[in-house]
Enzyme design. Sequence first.
Site, short mmCIF file in Angstrom:
data_model
loop_
_atom_site.label_atom_id
_atom_site.label_comp_id
_atom_site.label_asym_id
_atom_site.label_seq_id
_atom_site.Cartn_x
_atom_site.Cartn_y
_atom_site.Cartn_z
N THR A 123 9.58 -5.09 9.12
CA THR A 123 9.62 -5.74 10.43
C THR A 123 9.86 -4.74 11.55
OG1 THR A 123 10.55 -7.67 9.32
CG2 THR A 123 10.67 -7.64 11.72
N PHE A 134 3.05 -12.00 7.88
CA PHE A 134 1.76 -12.53 7.50
C PHE A 134 1.69 -14.05 7.62
CE2 PHE A 134 -1.48 -13.03 3.92
CZ PHE A 134 -2.51 -12.64 4.72
N HIS A 188 1.85 -7.21 -4.87
CA HIS A 188 0.90 -8.03 -4.11
C HIS A 188 -0.30 -7.20 -3.64
CE1 HIS A 188 4.12 -11.30 -3.03
NE2 HIS A 188 3.79 -11.30 -4.29
N CYS A 232 -17.36 -4.17 -10.88
CA CYS A 232 -17.29 -2.96 -11.71
C CYS A 232 -15.91 -2.30 -11.63
CB CYS A 232 -18.39 -1.98 -11.32
SG CYS A 232 -18.09 -1.15 -9.75
N SER A 254 13.88 -9.18 1.58
CA SER A 254 13.16 -10.30 0.98
C SER A 254 14.08 -11.50 0.91
CB SER A 254 12.67 -9.94 -0.42
OG SER A 254 12.09 -11.08 -1.02
ZN ZN Z 1 -19.00 -2.32 -8.01
#
Ligand code: ZN
Length: 243
Positions: A22, A29, A115, A126, A186
């Site tokens: 912060t 978010f 996250h 891929c 948190s």
């Molecule tokens: Zn790819």
Amino acid sequence: MLLEMIDSSERIVALTGAGISTASGIPDFRSAGGIWEDENPMEVATLSVFNRDPERFWAFYRARLDVADSYEPNAGHLFLAHLSQAGKLSAVVTQNIDGLHQAAGVGDGLVHEVHGSVRELVCLDCQARYPRECLDELTVGGLPRCSCGTIVKPAVVLFEEMLPEVEVERGLSAIADCDLLIVIGSSMVVYPVAGFPAQRPQGARMAIINNEQTSWGPEADVWLGGDIASQCAALSRGLGFAD
Ligand code: ZN
């Protein structure tokens, strides 16, 4: 009291959330307003919007990635970097995607981003990964594409997406081996991370640095409230680290 705990600990793990960033100016978010007020992240930053409407997804996310470069670590991140340089920190397990722990100087291998991260782009076909700086170069016809042709995604965990298993496992095993767990910034309401402190070994101590009390409060040995960056700056000074 926390200074003494840090002094006598050798395998400290920090569990961090939005509150540690912060003071770097990173907008929450999930809160309304700010630079994303035209779109609700919970409606756009989802796997289904990415799959169904990549133009809309990338219009939203490109702005977010562009500003990511302008944030700098604050006293909270520097405090952990000091612990790392002193050889006391065995891991940072973070809910943040901003990359500021690494920017402050905590070794990449010690940071487990459960996250994901805005520092990279990933191809879900891929599994190729690209540094965020490649975004413009990968963009063809308005959308960033992997060399295999598939549209790439920021390497952050979107709503509806699973957490990266490897990062979670590494984070949990660091916690299971710690002698001091410091929860910083948190409120510990988002699962599964909110349950992580339960993995600390018996006998390991726990400290909370957060402006409000959390559900783990009753089990913590110490809680430092108030401004997180100021609390961390005071700890750095108390331990003899200079910012
Ligand atoms: Zn790819």
